[in-house]
Motif scaffolding. Structure first.
Motif, short mmCIF file in Angstrom:
data_model
loop_
_atom_site.label_atom_id
_atom_site.label_comp_id
_atom_site.label_asym_id
_atom_site.label_seq_id
_atom_site.Cartn_x
_atom_site.Cartn_y
_atom_site.Cartn_z
N GLU A 78 0.82 -1.21 0.00
CA GLU A 78 0.00 0.00 0.00
C GLU A 78 0.86 1.26 0.00
O GLU A 78 0.50 2.27 -0.63
CB GLU A 78 -0.95 -0.02 1.20
N GLY A 81 2.04 1.66 -3.51
CA GLY A 81 1.00 1.58 -4.53
C GLY A 81 1.19 0.47 -5.53
O GLY A 81 0.82 0.61 -6.70
N ARG A 97 -1.12 2.11 -8.61
CA ARG A 97 -1.41 3.48 -8.20
C ARG A 97 -0.90 4.48 -9.23
O ARG A 97 -1.62 5.40 -9.64
CB ARG A 97 -0.78 3.77 -6.83
N SER A 101 -3.32 6.81 -11.63
CA SER A 101 -3.20 8.26 -11.50
C SER A 101 -2.89 8.91 -12.85
O SER A 101 -3.47 9.93 -13.22
CB SER A 101 -2.12 8.62 -10.47
N VAL A 109 -4.37 8.73 -5.95
CA VAL A 109 -4.97 7.40 -5.98
C VAL A 109 -4.53 6.61 -4.75
O VAL A 109 -3.34 6.62 -4.40
CB VAL A 109 -4.57 6.63 -7.26
N ALA A 110 -5.47 5.95 -4.11
CA ALA A 110 -5.18 5.05 -2.99
C ALA A 110 -5.34 3.61 -3.46
O ALA A 110 -6.33 3.29 -4.13
CB ALA A 110 -6.12 5.32 -1.83
N LEU A 111 -4.39 2.77 -3.12
CA LEU A 111 -4.47 1.35 -3.44
C LEU A 111 -4.63 0.58 -2.14
O LEU A 111 -3.85 0.76 -1.20
CB LEU A 111 -3.22 0.87 -4.17
#
Length: 310
Positions: A78, A81, A97, A101, A109-111
């Motif tokens: 995380e 990403g 990620r 993006s 962007v969050a993964l």
């Protein structure tokens, strides 16, 4: 209206949504993951799907998404990403990620992990709303888990926290896909119940829902299968609550759809096993199969909150 894009990628299907700041689903869409086409095609499909959601937001709400959240299965890095590995999707070290993006014009962007994302949603806006400590346990093809602490999900030092399905409840017992024997997943997952009921007379096409219906009808074979699943699940949950002391335990996934047929005996079995531990509230999940998508949306909004505070 400000909104984020949320995507939840599974082995067979993808769910996507535009999510408002209060968690409202403004728009939802689904499509097959298409894993039979290979990992590169799956990644391309994710990016295309997200771009379609961006365009829908511009058309329907007058602006594009301010961020995006993506929940995927497997091993996730995380912090960087990266989707490290997923057996079902056959990808390895995919910088999701950065790719997403770039496709969305540079938005943050969050993964996240699919189960932890689902747990985040259940904890904040679902069955665990208001609980400072909770354990989310979905019972599906396998058994996973998410540990909720003060509105966030604990991933652990290496991203493996919460894997309650691989607590050994029957040493030397059934072989599990992880390589151990006697894991909780091998006895109490929906898939395990289906296999046991098929072998006990339910027939080769039997599933866990069929077993639950046979239990309700009083079938002795089904009752024996169900009792074994409940007993092993209770053993695993008591180990979990002994370690974590959650205020709420949220049970989701296909097996939880049995309702009181599961929750009645399970609550009794857990209560019978505890000694000094505090009995948590044991409840069914509230968000169904939208939990992962909602969680991805919450991860995206969290990114914006962090940026503002910074």
């Amino acid at each position: 209206m400000r909104h984020v894009i949320a995507l939840d990628v599974g082995g067979t299907g993808m769910k996507a949504a535009l999510v408002a700041a209060d968690g409202t689903l403004l728009y939802e869409a689904r499509r097959p993951t298409g894993r039979e086409r290979g990992p590169d095609a799956v990644v391309a499909g994710i990016l295309d799907f997200a771009a379609e959601l961006r365009d829908h937001g511009l058309t329907g709400y007058g602006q594009t998404a301010v961020a995006a959240g993506l929940a995927v299965p497997g091993i996730i890095d995380e912090a960087n990403g990266v989707a490290v590995y997923a057996a079902n999707l056959r990808w390895k070290d995919v910088p999701l990620r950065a790719l997403l993006s770039e496709r969305l014009g540079g938005v943050p962007v969050a993964l996240g992990h699919d189960v932890r994302s689902g747990g985040l949603a259940e904890g904040r806006i679902g069955a665990g709303h208001g609980a400072d400590r909770f354990l989310f346990v979905p019972l599906g093809t396998g058994i996973a888990g998410a540990i909720g602490i003060d509105g966030r999900i604990e991933a652990g030092a290496h991203g493996y926290a919460g894997e309650i399905g691989h607590i050994v409840v029957r040493p030397g017992g059934r072989e599990c896909g992880c390589g151990q024997r006697g894991c909780l997943e091998a006895y109490a997952s929906a898939a395990a119940v289906a296999r046991s009921w098929a072998a006990a007379g339910g027939g080769p096409e039997a599933d866990a829902a069929d077993c639950a219906r046979a239990v309700e009808a009083g079938d002795p074979g089904a009752l024996a299968v169900w009792r074994e699943a409940v007993d092993t699940l209770a053993d695993g949950l008591v180990t979990g609550l002994t370690l974590l002391d959650p205020r709420v335990v949220i049970i989701g996934g296909g097996l939880a759809e049995a309702g009181d047929t599961l929750f009645g005996p399970l609550r009794a079995a857990v209560e019978a096993r505890i000694t000094f531990q505090k009995l948590p509230v044991l409840v069914p999940a509230a968000l169904g199969d939208t939990a992962g998508c909602l969680g991805a949306g919450l991860l995206a909004w969290d990114l914006l909150s962090v940026e503002v505070s910074a």
